[in-house]
Design an enzyme around this catalytic site. Structure first.
Site, PDB file in Angstrom:
ATOM      1  N   ASN A  50       1.049  -1.209  -0.042  1.00 42.10           N
ATOM      2  CA  ASN A  50      -0.081   0.078   0.047  1.00 42.10           C
ATOM      3  C   ASN A  50       0.723   1.254  -0.017  1.00 42.10           C
ATOM      4  O   ASN A  50       2.199   1.259  -0.137  1.00 42.10           O
ATOM      5  CB  ASN A  50      -0.872  -0.086   1.318  1.00 42.10           C
ATOM      6  CG  ASN A  50      -0.134  -0.140   2.496  1.00 42.10           C
ATOM      7  OD1 ASN A  50       0.549   0.764   2.816  1.00 42.10           O
ATOM      8  ND2 ASN A  50      -0.245  -1.315   3.232  1.00 42.10           N
TER       9      ASN A  50
ATOM     10  N   LYS B 145       8.702 -17.069 -10.727  1.00 42.79           N
ATOM     11  CA  LYS B 145       7.906 -16.014 -11.385  1.00 42.79           C
ATOM     12  C   LYS B 145       6.692 -16.429 -12.244  1.00 42.79           C
ATOM     13  O   LYS B 145       7.049 -17.412 -12.901  1.00 42.79           O
ATOM     14  CB  LYS B 145       8.889 -14.970 -12.239  1.00 42.79           C
ATOM     15  CG  LYS B 145       8.365 -13.864 -12.667  1.00 42.79           C
ATOM     16  CD  LYS B 145       9.490 -13.114 -13.364  1.00 42.79           C
ATOM     17  CE  LYS B 145       8.639 -12.059 -14.076  1.00 42.79           C
ATOM     18  NZ  LYS B 145       9.355 -11.657 -15.477  1.00 42.79           N
TER      19      LYS B 145
ATOM     20  N   LYS C 192     -11.216  -3.706  18.537  1.00 47.01           N
ATOM     21  CA  LYS C 192      -9.921  -4.206  18.929  1.00 47.01           C
ATOM     22  C   LYS C 192      -9.126  -3.711  20.456  1.00 47.01           C
ATOM     23  O   LYS C 192      -8.120  -3.830  20.654  1.00 47.01           O
ATOM     24  CB  LYS C 192      -8.758  -3.137  17.976  1.00 47.01           C
ATOM     25  CG  LYS C 192      -9.378  -3.609  16.563  1.00 47.01           C
ATOM     26  CD  LYS C 192      -8.284  -3.299  15.530  1.00 47.01           C
ATOM     27  CE  LYS C 192      -8.632  -3.642  14.022  1.00 47.01           C
ATOM     28  NZ  LYS C 192      -7.902  -4.468  13.364  1.00 47.01           N
TER      29      LYS C 192
HETATM   30  O1  PMT Z   1       3.045   5.831   6.562  1.00 44.23           O
HETATM   31  P1  PMT Z   1       2.482   7.174   6.255  1.00 44.23           P
HETATM   32  O2  PMT Z   1       2.736   7.527   4.656  1.00 44.23           O
HETATM   33  O3  PMT Z   1       3.026   8.398   6.897  1.00 44.23           O
HETATM   34  O4  PMT Z   1       1.068   7.134   6.258  1.00 44.23           O
HETATM   35  C1  PMT Z   1       0.251   6.940   7.606  1.00 44.23           C
HETATM   36  C2  PMT Z   1      -0.766   6.270   7.730  1.00 44.23           C
HETATM   37  C3  PMT Z   1      -2.089   6.688   6.784  1.00 44.23           C
HETATM   38  C4  PMT Z   1      -0.639   5.105   7.346  1.00 44.23           C
HETATM   39  C5  PMT Z   1      -1.244   6.117   9.232  1.00 44.23           C
HETATM   40  O5  PMT Z   1      -1.693   7.576   9.531  1.00 44.23           O
HETATM   41  C6  PMT Z   1      -2.372   5.215   9.435  1.00 44.23           C
HETATM   42  O6  PMT Z   1      -3.457   5.465   9.165  1.00 44.23           O
HETATM   43  N1  PMT Z   1      -2.178   3.966   9.743  1.00 44.23           N
HETATM   44  C7  PMT Z   1      -2.888   2.859   9.731  1.00 44.23           C
HETATM   45  C8  PMT Z   1      -3.299   2.272   8.537  1.00 44.23           C
HETATM   46  C9  PMT Z   1      -4.108   0.874   8.821  1.00 44.23           C
HETATM   47  O7  PMT Z   1      -3.942  -0.160   8.626  1.00 44.23           O
HETATM   48  O8  PMT Z   1      -5.386   1.362   9.165  1.00 44.23           O
HETATM   49  P2  PMT Z   1      -6.518   0.223   9.334  1.00 44.23           P
HETATM   50  O9  PMT Z   1      -7.789   1.067   9.482  1.00 44.23           O
HETATM   51  O10 PMT Z   1      -6.746  -0.841   8.034  1.00 44.23           O
HETATM   52  O11 PMT Z   1      -6.227  -0.583  10.534  1.00 44.23           O
HETATM   53  C10 PMT Z   1      -6.629  -0.140  11.889  1.00 44.23           C
HETATM   54  C11 PMT Z   1      -5.466  -0.665  12.958  1.00 44.23           C
HETATM   55  O12 PMT Z   1      -5.175  -2.019  12.675  1.00 44.23           O
HETATM   56  C12 PMT Z   1      -4.166  -0.314  12.447  1.00 44.23           C
HETATM   57  O13 PMT Z   1      -3.581   0.424  13.853  1.00 44.23           O
HETATM   58  C13 PMT Z   1      -3.147  -1.085  12.003  1.00 44.23           C
HETATM   59  O14 PMT Z   1      -2.074  -1.134  12.152  1.00 44.23           O
HETATM   60  C14 PMT Z   1      -4.079  -2.477  12.650  1.00 44.23           C
HETATM   61  N2  PMT Z   1      -3.756  -3.726  11.765  1.00 44.23           N
HETATM   62  C15 PMT Z   1      -4.415  -3.612  10.434  1.00 44.23           C
HETATM   63  C16 PMT Z   1      -4.466  -4.624   9.821  1.00 44.23           C
HETATM   64  C17 PMT Z   1      -3.732  -6.130  10.415  1.00 44.23           C
HETATM   65  N3  PMT Z   1      -4.009  -6.751   9.470  1.00 44.23           N
HETATM   66  N4  PMT Z   1      -3.351  -6.029  11.658  1.00 44.23           N
HETATM   67  C18 PMT Z   1      -3.414  -4.768  12.126  1.00 44.23           C
HETATM   68  O15 PMT Z   1      -3.118  -4.723  13.460  1.00 44.23           O
END
Ligand code: PMT
Length: 404
Positions: A211, A290, A341
């Site tokens: 991403n 690949k 969570k």
């Molecule tokens: O890295 P940058 O370019 O500075 O951008 C920052 C950001 C936009 C990535 C950051 O500000 C941000 O929003 N991070 C969270 C991204 C994310 O995965 O959001 P989510 O809503 O999909 O997940 C929610 C939470 O669950 C997050 O804390 C994530 O780390 C966690 N998660 C998600 C998926 C997964 N498989 N395991 C997790 O623990």
């Protein structure tokens, strides 16, 4: 942030070496300036090796053997304009007198006059010199001018006398410097585990799912945490950023590797902040070779491990802060994630907005705790990191009141 560390001639000059290290541990760049007498006690090479910067030992760059030129003639102005604080350790009676009287007779005293940055002095000298009315009057003049004086301790002095005049403890000098820099040490004693950047889920040996996360939000938090006195464990996906030198870094690629690193480090952490953009899905069965071009192809995806859910299962007393990247129903979705969570707070950003969120230096977030909703309008990721850490400190304080 950058500090000019002025080292003057005194037995305590060697202690300034440890102060270089302590400041660097907090993510501060240190430019050392030595007076002529300081060089009688410690060699400039010691400070050059520790600080990783050229040590300034006089005006006009004379020691380099090069002809003075316009750059060397105005080096004190360049340093004066680039620093966030001037810290003098040990400050002798001589330098205090020159500062008080505005005498610019060498690089350090010239820098003092030329800089608008705040000044901290940690005096060390013989007890009679310290108590002399001339020194006390000079100190009073400096105090009135806003110079922070780190009072010397009392005890046995190198000159054989006993009384005040011993250089203050290193931690007190560093705390005064950090306070002057506006960086309080409110996370001192805490270990913050931060995840940052994207993950990569392997499709075949040369392709992966990922991403747009650049890691900047997480790295800003890591740096801010260090400056506020925390030990920082940074688990990072692949980014082009240089992590803060004092952070303990684990580089991972996939969501599974991030999960393993986080669970291994979790027992050491008192605070977890999950800014990483972790894959929600991974490839069920990555190809060994690949993949060849052909007709339509579909990828078989399977859920990636939910790291936050695993943290919640394994956590003891850690404070857990999640991030949420949303494009619709931003606050409602974030509140839902806060509950599902089992988080102490969630920082939500609307990633559909231009110029903020993914791969930008700026962000606009809302910090949601179980009791409060705190909007942080668009600003730098550095500022966002500070507001998130303010919230962490507040939650920690509330927790310690409840537990006491
Ligand atoms: O890295 P940058 O370019 O500075 O951008 C920052 C950001 C936009 C990535 C950051 O500000 C941000 O929003 N991070 C969270 C991204 C994310 O995965 O959001 P989510 O809503 O999909 O997940 C929610 C939470 O669950 C997050 O804390 C994530 O780390 C966690 N998660 C998600 C998926 C997964 N498989 N395991 C997790 O623990």
């Amino acid at each position: 942030m950058k500090v000019a560390l002025g080292v003057c001639g005194g037995i305590a000059a060697y202690k300034a070496a440890e102060i270089v290290r302590l400041l660097q541990d907090r993510g501060i760049r240190v430019q050392v300036i030595m007076t002529d007498s300081a060089q009688e006690f410690v060699r400039p090479l010691t400070f050059a090796a520790l600080s990783g910067e050229k040590v300034i030992t006089g005006m006009f760059n004379r020691d380099s053997g090069a002809e003075p030129n316009i750059d060397s003639a105005i080096e004190h102005i360049a340093v004066a304009q680039s620093i966030d604080a001037l810290v003098v350790v040990p400050a002798t009676a001589d330098v205090l007198a020159k500062f008080a009287q505005g005498i610019a007779s060498d690089f350090l005293t010239t820098l003092y006059l030329a800089t608008a940055a705040p000044v901290v002095v940690a005096p060390a000298m013989n007890v009679n010199m310290w108590e002399h009315p001339a020194t006390q009057q000079n100190l009073e003049t400096l105090r009135k001018r806003g110079v922070k004086i780190v009072e010397p301790g009392s005890g046995y002095l190198a000159c054989g006398m006993t009384g005040p005049g011993r250089l203050a403890e290193n931690e007190a000098v560093v705390a005064a410097a950090m306070e002057t820099l506006g960086a309080s040490q409110d996370l001192s004693g805490e270990t913050v585990l931060i995840t940052a950047g994207p993950t990569r889920e392997k499709i075949d040996p040369v392709r992966y799912l990922t991403n747009r996360s650049s890691g900047r939000m997480g790295y800003a938090l890591a740096e801010a945490g260090l400056r506020r006195g925390a030990r920082v464990l940074l688990v990072t996906g692949p980014t082009s950023l240089k992590p803060p030198s004092a952070a303990e870094v684990v580089v991972v690629e996939s969501a599974k590797q991030m999960l393993d690193a986080v669970l291994r480090l979790l027992p050491e952490a008192s605070i977890v902040i999950k800014t990483a953009a972790v894959a929600d899905y991974t490839i069920a069965d990555p190809a060994e070779q690949k993949l060849k071009r052909g007709g339509n192809m579909s990828l078989d995806l399977t859920p990636a491990p939910d790291i936050l859910a695993e943290i919640s299962r394994h956590k003891k007393s850690q404070l857990i802060i999640g991030f949420a990247a949303e494009t619709e129903n931003v606050l409602d979705n974030a509140r839902q994630k806060l509950k599902s969570k089992s988080l102490d707070a969630i920082v939500v950003n609307d990633v559909s907005r231009e110029g903020v969120g993914f791969d930008s230096d700026r962000n606009a977030v809302t910090i949601i705790t179980r009791a409060e909703t705190i909007p942080v309008p668009e600003t730098t990721k550095w500022e966002v990191a500070q507001r998130v850490l303010d919230c962490v400190v507040e939650l920690k304080q509330k927790l310690s009141v409840v537990n006491s």
